[in-house]
Scaffold this motif. Structure first.
Motif, PDB file in Angstrom:
ATOM      1  N   VAL A 104      -6.793  -7.808   6.153  1.00  0.00           N
ATOM      2  CA  VAL A 104      -5.337  -7.998   6.229  1.00  0.00           C
ATOM      3  C   VAL A 104      -4.640  -7.185   5.133  1.00  0.00           C
ATOM      4  N   ILE A 105      -5.136  -7.264   3.930  1.00  0.00           N
ATOM      5  CA  ILE A 105      -4.459  -6.565   2.821  1.00  0.00           C
ATOM      6  C   ILE A 105      -4.693  -5.059   2.921  1.00  0.00           C
ATOM      7  N   SER A 106      -5.887  -4.662   3.400  1.00  0.00           N
ATOM      8  CA  SER A 106      -6.170  -3.224   3.556  1.00  0.00           C
ATOM      9  C   SER A 106      -5.219  -2.593   4.571  1.00  0.00           C
ATOM     10  N   ARG A 107      -4.928  -3.339   5.628  1.00  0.00           N
ATOM     11  CA  ARG A 107      -4.025  -2.820   6.652  1.00  0.00           C
ATOM     12  C   ARG A 107      -2.646  -2.559   6.052  1.00  0.00           C
ATOM     13  N   ALA A 108      -2.183  -3.464   5.180  1.00  0.00           N
ATOM     14  CA  ALA A 108      -0.868  -3.281   4.547  1.00  0.00           C
ATOM     15  C   ALA A 108      -0.875  -2.056   3.622  1.00  0.00           C
ATOM     16  N   LEU A 109      -2.064  -1.744   3.061  1.00  0.00           N
ATOM     17  CA  LEU A 109      -2.162  -0.631   2.113  1.00  0.00           C
ATOM     18  C   LEU A 109      -2.703   0.631   2.802  1.00  0.00           C
ATOM     19  N   SER A 110      -2.238   0.882   3.998  1.00  0.00           N
ATOM     20  CA  SER A 110      -2.743   2.027   4.760  1.00  0.00           C
ATOM     21  C   SER A 110      -2.377   3.348   4.068  1.00  0.00           C
ATOM     22  N   PRO A 111      -3.131   4.413   4.349  1.00  0.00           N
ATOM     23  CA  PRO A 111      -2.797   5.728   3.780  1.00  0.00           C
ATOM     24  C   PRO A 111      -1.348   6.121   4.073  1.00  0.00           C
ATOM     25  N   LEU A 114       0.958   4.342   1.755  1.00  0.00           N
ATOM     26  CA  LEU A 114       0.876   4.879   0.400  1.00  0.00           C
ATOM     27  C   LEU A 114       1.575   6.228   0.277  1.00  0.00           C
ATOM     28  N   ARG A 115       1.410   7.051   1.301  1.00  0.00           N
ATOM     29  CA  ARG A 115       2.107   8.358   1.287  1.00  0.00           C
ATOM     30  C   ARG A 115       3.609   8.161   1.163  1.00  0.00           C
ATOM     31  N   ALA A 116       4.101   7.112   1.787  1.00  0.00           N
ATOM     32  CA  ALA A 116       5.544   6.859   1.769  1.00  0.00           C
ATOM     33  C   ALA A 116       6.038   6.491   0.366  1.00  0.00           C
ATOM     34  N   PHE A 121       7.803   6.994  -6.431  1.00  0.00           N
ATOM     35  CA  PHE A 121       7.080   6.844  -7.703  1.00  0.00           C
ATOM     36  C   PHE A 121       7.325   8.066  -8.594  1.00  0.00           C
ATOM     37  N   GLU A 122       7.332   9.238  -7.968  1.00  0.00           N
ATOM     38  CA  GLU A 122       7.521  10.463  -8.734  1.00  0.00           C
ATOM     39  C   GLU A 122       8.903  10.490  -9.367  1.00  0.00           C
ATOM     40  N   GLU A 123       9.902  10.195  -8.542  1.00  0.00           N
ATOM     41  CA  GLU A 123      11.288  10.187  -9.012  1.00  0.00           C
ATOM     42  C   GLU A 123      11.464   9.210 -10.188  1.00  0.00           C
ATOM     43  N   GLY A 353      -6.256  -2.277  -4.524  1.00  0.00           N
ATOM     44  CA  GLY A 353      -4.999  -1.588  -4.846  1.00  0.00           C
ATOM     45  C   GLY A 353      -5.206  -0.303  -5.612  1.00  0.00           C
ATOM     46  N   GLN A 354      -6.458   0.176  -5.657  1.00  0.00           N
ATOM     47  CA  GLN A 354      -6.736   1.317  -6.534  1.00  0.00           C
ATOM     48  C   GLN A 354      -5.927   2.562  -6.179  1.00  0.00           C
ATOM     49  N   MET A 355      -5.573   2.735  -4.907  1.00  0.00           N
ATOM     50  CA  MET A 355      -4.806   3.944  -4.569  1.00  0.00           C
ATOM     51  C   MET A 355      -3.357   3.852  -5.079  1.00  0.00           C
ATOM     52  N   ILE A 356      -2.837   2.629  -5.145  1.00  0.00           N
ATOM     53  CA  ILE A 356      -1.484   2.457  -5.716  1.00  0.00           C
ATOM     54  C   ILE A 356      -1.542   2.664  -7.230  1.00  0.00           C
ATOM     55  N   ALA A 357      -2.565   2.085  -7.855  1.00  0.00           N
ATOM     56  CA  ALA A 357      -2.718   2.254  -9.309  1.00  0.00           C
ATOM     57  C   ALA A 357      -2.835   3.738  -9.650  1.00  0.00           C
ATOM     58  N   ARG A 358      -3.633   4.455  -8.871  1.00  0.00           N
ATOM     59  CA  ARG A 358      -3.820   5.892  -9.119  1.00  0.00           C
ATOM     60  C   ARG A 358      -2.501   6.642  -8.989  1.00  0.00           C
ATOM     61  N   LEU A 359      -1.736   6.265  -7.968  1.00  0.00           N
ATOM     62  CA  LEU A 359      -0.457   6.931  -7.745  1.00  0.00           C
ATOM     63  C   LEU A 359       0.486   6.678  -8.927  1.00  0.00           C
TER      64      LEU A 359
END
Ligand code: OVV
Length: 400
Positions: A104-111, A114-116, A121-123, A353-359
């Motif tokens: 369930v949580i992985s689906r919410a954190l789809s690639p 994250l791209r969106a 985050f950059e701004e 959440g590692q991909m969000i942390a990395r971002l």
């Protein structure tokens, strides 16, 4: 180190205390003692087994049927002691429940999700570093480490702005509660009820923004996979695990670059090193220092027969500097290969959440590398005294 001649089932008995002030402030010499005493030791003071060796940490993480999480991932055994809060549906569960909830949580954190987030985050990272550059000095803990995830991560989940500050003491509660019921635990819990109530309320469907990641968990409620309460509890995992960890990582990151000028110059010369630099930071100063598992049966590990229902502490921070695994482990080197580090854990419970942390960390490091020439510590930092997380309480810095 008294008692080293004694063993329990062949595990050397140590009086080492990973929750003592001396250990927390400078764990590295103690990690070496822990590793050198054996593959697996017994910590007399806490009645728990422990390992600081990379190979054994990996072996435990990769065998969740024997070394379970449902007994809690702190010192307390939930099969014998009542947990301080209703257990996490992800962190403190085992298959098959864990597998269902993780999906369930992985689906919410789809690639795609994250791209969106990337441009936002950059701004925000560029704007935050720009503001910090205007200041004569700032506290890298509050003004950078905490400020950034409180803005971008909480926005991404869809948490309302008022009261977000509660997420900082909440993280402190969650992670201190993985240690013993010591003074650090008591202090973290001082205002615990109000904080936990705020967080629980923030996790409810009606309080989540319609365009955040949090509300996506309730798709699983609509699909009949989770109840409403379970949905809120999965959202609670985002808020438990997603702020304090990244906050400590960010403050530690700027500290490491301020104190390793050669590495700072390497990052400035090549901002694309931002991502590998974060992996090296996770290895070198693992923000998440320890995790426990509980044995589900009698098991032999490293020649020791461990009975069922025993707690085992894995020192991730020590495994990430085990010289049996890493060459020159005490050197901070953002160009080294960090493949296999256990800073995010490993296996079925590896950080979701590692991909969000990395971002988040990538964007801050890139903004620093491109806008800043010098990073300086301008006063006496205070380290955080904490049962599980490694980081700073106060870190005065200046950017130029
Ligand atoms: C990885 C982690 C840390 C703390 C809390 C949780 C997860 C949770 O799921 O609540």
């Amino acid at each position: 180190m008294a008692g080293m001649d004694a063993t329990i089932s062949g595990a050397p008995v140590m009086d080492l205390d990973p929750f003592s002030e001396e250990y927390i402030l400078n764990p590295y010499p103690y990690h070496a003692q822990l590793r050198d005493a054996g593959q697996l030791v017994f910590l007399e003071k806490w009645n728990a087994y422990a390992t600081g060796r990379y190979a054994e940490v990996r072996a435990i993480l990769e065998d969740p049927a024997t070394f379970c999480s449902g007994g809690g991932v702190g010192l307390a055994n939930f099969h014998k002691e009542k947990p301080w809060r209703p257990p996490s549906m992800l962190l403190e569960t085992d298959p098959p429940e864990h597998t269902r909830n993780r999906a369930v949580i992985s689906r919410a954190l789809s690639p795609a999700a994250l791209r969106a987030l990337r441009s936002k985050f950059e701004e925000e990272a560029v704007a935050l570093v720009g503001r910090l550059l205007q200041q004569d000095s700032f506290d890298a803990v509050k003004d950078l480490g905490e400020a950034f995830p409180l803005k971008v991560f909480a926005d991404a989940i869809g948490i309302r702005p008022e009261g977000r500050q509660n997420l900082i003491p909440y993280g402190d509660m969650v992670f201190n509660a993985m240690g013993p019921r010591n003074a650090l635990y008591a202090k973290a819990m001082e205002n615990g009820e109000d904080v936990a109530n705020w967080v629980w309320d923030a996790c409810q469907r009606r309080n989540l923004s319609p365009d955040g990641l949090g509300i996506r968990i309730f798709d699983a409620v609509d699909d009949g996979i989770l109840t409403d309460e379970e949905g809120a509890k999965v959202v609670r995992s985002f808020l438990s695990a997603g702020i304090d960890t990244t906050a400590n990582s960010l403050a530690t990151a700027v500290y490491c670059f301020a104190t390793h000028p050669d590495q700072w110059q390497a990052l400035r010369a090549k901002p694309d090193l931002a991502r590998p630099a974060f992996e090296e930071l996770l290895r070198f100063e693992s923000p998440f220092q320890t995790f426990f598992r509980t044995t589900t049966r009698e098991v032999e590990l490293a020649g020791v027969t461990i009975p069922a229902e025993e707690k085992i502490m894995m020192s991730l921070g020590s495994a990430n500097r085990d010289p049996r695994q890493w060459s020159d482990p005490d050197r901070f080197d953002i160009t080294r290969s960090t493949i296999g580090h256990v800073g995010f854990g490993m296996g079925i419970h590896g950080c979701v959440g590692q991909m969000i942390a990395r971002l988040e960390v990538e964007m801050i490091l890139r903004a620093l590398a491109t806008q800043v020439s010098s990073i300086e510590v301008v006063g006496e930092p205070r380290q955080r005294l904490h049962n599980t997380l490694r980081g700073f309480e106060y870190l005065p810095m200046r950017l130029r």
